[in-house]
Design an enzyme around this catalytic site. Structure first.
Site, PDB file in Angstrom:
ATOM      1  N   GLU A   1      -9.884  -4.776  -7.142  1.00 37.01           N
ATOM      2  CA  GLU A   1      -8.089  -4.333  -7.373  1.00 37.01           C
ATOM      3  C   GLU A   1      -8.026  -4.758  -8.359  1.00 37.01           C
ATOM      4  OE1 GLU A   1      -5.616  -2.073  -5.193  1.00 37.01           O
ATOM      5  OE2 GLU A   1      -6.737  -0.448  -4.335  1.00 37.01           O
TER       6      GLU A   1
ATOM      7  N   GLU B   1     -11.711   2.510  -0.518  1.00 35.57           N
ATOM      8  CA  GLU B   1     -10.772   2.650   0.288  1.00 35.57           C
ATOM      9  C   GLU B   1     -10.006   4.088   0.076  1.00 35.57           C
ATOM     10  OE1 GLU B   1      -7.335  -0.257  -0.260  1.00 35.57           O
ATOM     11  OE2 GLU B   1      -9.463  -2.003  -0.289  1.00 35.57           O
TER      12      GLU B   1
HETATM   13  C1  BGP Z   1      -4.836  -1.483  -1.465  1.00 36.58           C
HETATM   14  C2  BGP Z   1      -5.753  -2.412  -0.666  1.00 36.58           C
HETATM   15  C3  BGP Z   1      -5.634  -3.449   0.519  1.00 36.58           C
HETATM   16  C4  BGP Z   1      -4.517  -2.715   1.370  1.00 36.58           C
HETATM   17  C5  BGP Z   1      -4.597  -1.038   0.450  1.00 36.58           C
HETATM   18  C6  BGP Z   1      -2.884  -0.339   0.900  1.00 36.58           C
HETATM   19  O1  BGP Z   1      -4.031  -1.439  -2.591  1.00 36.58           O
HETATM   20  O2  BGP Z   1      -6.552  -2.940  -1.262  1.00 36.58           O
HETATM   21  O3  BGP Z   1      -5.645  -3.926   1.070  1.00 36.58           O
HETATM   22  O4  BGP Z   1      -3.304  -2.742   1.464  1.00 36.58           O
HETATM   23  O5  BGP Z   1      -4.162  -0.726  -0.855  1.00 36.58           O
HETATM   24  O6  BGP Z   1      -1.492  -0.361   0.261  1.00 36.58           O
HETATM   25  P1  BGP Z   1      -0.625  -1.423   0.093  1.00 36.58           P
HETATM   26  O7  BGP Z   1      -0.275  -2.186   1.293  1.00 36.58           O
HETATM   27  O8  BGP Z   1       0.043  -1.927  -0.598  1.00 36.58           O
HETATM   28  O9  BGP Z   1       0.348  -0.175   1.027  1.00 36.58           O
END
Ligand code: BGP
Length: 449
Positions: A168, A355
Site C-alpha cells: 500500500e 487483504e
Molecule cells: C491495510 C493495511 C493493514 C491493516 C488494514 C486495516 O491498510 O495494509 O496493515 O492495518 O489495512 O486498516 P487500519 O488498521 O488502517 O484500519
C-alpha cells in the site's frame, strides 16, 4: 454438492495475512532497530490509547502456536512481512544476523506445518535511522531498500517463492507525509509528496529486480496496492465508462506509472510545478514486468456518468452502513470492480486479493466463542462478488483475509479488531471467532457456504 456459482477454481489460493510490526512485538529484541512506528507511537496523541508495538501479539515468541492454529483451521497460505529494522537495524549496510536467523526459524516452522509463505518486503516499518535522513522524501531510502531487498531474497530464496515488494504505497506516502496521520506523521510540500510516490515506485522496481536476480526457479513477485476503487452506480455502459475514467485518474501515479511505464500527461499536468524528479532509467525499473498484482480491497466509492459523460463521485449518506473503522463503508462490489478495473485499464493478467476484512471494537469472548456474525457476513458478501468476477473471466487466483488475528491496527492501536482469531492482549490467549470457523469451512469446501 455446492451450487456451481459458489465454487472457486480448483487451484484457488486461500490464505490469511498479517504484518511484522503489527504482530511480532519484541520491538527491541535480538538487535532489532527502532522503526518509525516505534517512534511515532510514543508521541502523545498520535495512536489510540498511546498503544505501542512493543509486545503486540508476541508472535516473535509464539509463532509455533500460531502456525499450529493456522494449520488447525486448514490455512495453507500465509502472507507475512519481514521487519526491515530487524535485518538492518540502522538502515545502513550492517546486517543483523539474529534478525535473519529469526525469519529462518519462522520459515522452518511454517514448512513443518505445511504453510506456504507469501512475503511482503516492506509493510511500513521504515528504520527510524532512514527517516532521520529524510525517509521516503530522500533517495537514500531507495538505495537502502535495494540493499535490503537483495539481502532478504538471497537469504530466503529457498523457502520463499512468492514475494510482494511493498504494501500500500498510498498509506506510507500520502497518509504519512501528506495527511500526516501515519508514521512519521509529517506534512511535506506537494513536490516532496510526489517524490515519495516516485521513490516508492523505484523501491518496488528494486524488489522485482532482486527477485529476478536472486529468487531462483519459480519465484514470483508483485506489488500489493490499495488502489482507489470505484463502483459504477449502475452496470450500464455509460456508468462503467465513467468508473473506468475515474479509476485511471485516481491510480495514475501508481498503477498507471507501473503498467504504462511513465506518468500520464494528465498526471503531470495535475502536478504542475511540483512534478517529481525522475532519473534516466527510472521507468525501466518501475515498469519491469511482474507476475501478479496484489490488491488490498476494503471499500469503494460510487461513481456515475455525469455532465458530458464525466465521472461524478456520489457522496454517501451519513447513515450508510460501515464497520467501526470510519473509512470502512460496506461496499461488497469493491471485490468485483476492484479486480476487474485494473484488467480493463492496464491489461493485468493475474490478481491476488492480498487483504480484505473488517474492523470492529467490542468483540468479547463468551463461553469460549466470539460471535462476530458481522464479519462472517462481510466475508460471505465480499466472496460472492469475488466469485462473480471469476465467473466473468477476471483472473483472480487467490484471496487472503486481513487478518489472522487481532493486532496493532496502526493509529487505532489495539482497540480496532480485524482478526478472525481473537487475541486477548493481556494474556495473549488466542480464540478463533465464528468467522474463523466459517472461513475454515469455506477453505475446506473451496466454495462459499
Ligand atoms: C491495510 C493495511 C493493514 C491493516 C488494514 C486495516 O491498510 O495494509 O496493515 O492495518 O489495512 O486498516 P487500519 O488498521 O488502517 O484500519
Amino acid at each position: 454438492m455446492h451450487p456451481a456459482n459458489s465454487v472457486f477454481p480448483e487451484d484457488f489460493t486461500w490464505g490469511v495475512a498479517t504484518a511484522a510490526p503489527q504482530i511480532e512485538g519484541a520491538a527491541f529484541e535480538d538487535g532489532k532497530g527502532e522503526s518509525i512506528w516505534d517512534r511515532f507511537s510514543r508521541i502523545p496523541g498520535r495512536v489510540h490509547g498511546g498503544d505501542t508495538l512493543d509486545v503486540a501479539c508476541d508472535h516473535y515468541h509464539r509463532y509455533r502456536e500460531d502456525f499450529a492454529l493456522m494449520r488447525s483451521l486448514g490455512v495453507r497460505n500465509y502472507r507475512l512481512s519481514l521487519a526491515w529494522p530487524r535485518i538492518f537495524p540502522d538502515g545502513g549496510k550492517q546486517v543483523n544476523q539474529r534478525g535473519l536467523d529469526f525469519y529462518r526459524r519462522l520459515f522452518d516452522a511454517m514448512r513443518e506445518n505445511g504453510i506456504t509463505p507469501w512475503v511482503t518486503m516492506f509493510h511500513w516499518d521504515l528504520p527510524q535511522a532512514l527517516e532521520d535522513q529524510g525517509g521516503w522524501v530522500s533517495p537514500v531510502t531507495v538505495d537502502a531498500f535495494a540493499r535490503y531487498a537483495d539481502t532478504i531474497v538471497q537469504a530466503f530464496h529457498e523457502p520463499v517463492k512468492h514475494w510482494i515488494t511493498l504494501n500500500e504505497i498510498r498509506c506510507f506516502t500520502y497518509l504519512a507525509y501528506g495527511f500526516g496521520g501515519k508514521a512519521p506523521g509529517r506534512k511535506v510540500s506537494p513536490q516532496e509528496l510526489n517524490q515519495t510516490y516516485h521513490h516508492a515506485l523505484l523501491c518496488h522496481g528494486h524488489g522485482v529486480r532482486a527477485v529476478r536476480e536472486h529468487g531462483g526457479a519459480g519465484a514470483q513477485v508483485g506489488l500489493t496496492d490499495n488502489s482507489d476503487v470505484c463502483i459504477p452506480f449502475t452496470e450500464t455502459a455509460a456508468d462503467i465508462a465513467a468508473a473506468r475514467s475515474w479509476y485511471e485518474t485516481r491510480n495514475a501515479h501508481i498503477l498507471g506509472a507501473m503498467y504504462r511505464g511513465g506518468y500520464s500527461p494528465e498526471y503531470l499536468e495535475r502536478c504542475g510545478a511540483n512534478y517529481p524528479r525522475v532519473g534516466a532509467g527510472d521507468f525501466k525499473l518501475i515498469s519491469a514486468p511482474t507476475d501478479f498484482l496484489g490488491l488490498n480491497l476494503y471499500t469503494g466509492t460510487f461513481v456515475r456518468s455525469g455532465a458530458d459523460g464525466r465521472p461524478e463521485e456520489l457522496p454517501l449518506p451519513v447513515n450508510y452502513p460501515r464497520a467501526d473503522s470510519t473509512w470502512l463503508n460496506l461496499t461488497p462490489q469493491v471485490m468485483y470492480w476492484g479486480t476487474r478495473l485494473p484488467c480493463d485499464a492496464y491489461g493485468v493478467r493475474s490478481i491476488y486479493v492480498t487483504e480484505n476484512g473488517c474492523g470492529y471494537n467490542e468483540e468479547n469472548v463468551v463461553n469460549g466463542e466470539v460471535f462476530d456474525l458481522h464479519r462472517r457476513d462481510y466475508l460471505r458478501g465480499h466472496l460472492r462478488e469475488l466469485r462473480r468476477a471469476v465467473e466473468d473471466g477476471v483472473p483472480v487466483h487467490g484471496y487472503f483475509v486481513w487478518s489472522l488475528m487481532d493486532n496493532y491496527e496502526w493509529e487505532d492501536g489495539y482497540q480496532r479488531r480485524f482478526g478472525i482469531v481473537h487475541c486477548d492482549f493481556a494474556t495473549q490467549k488466542r480464540t478463533p471467532k465464528l468467522s474463523a470457523k466459517y472461513y475454515a469451512q469455506v477453505i475446506a469446501a473451496n466454495a462459499i457456504l
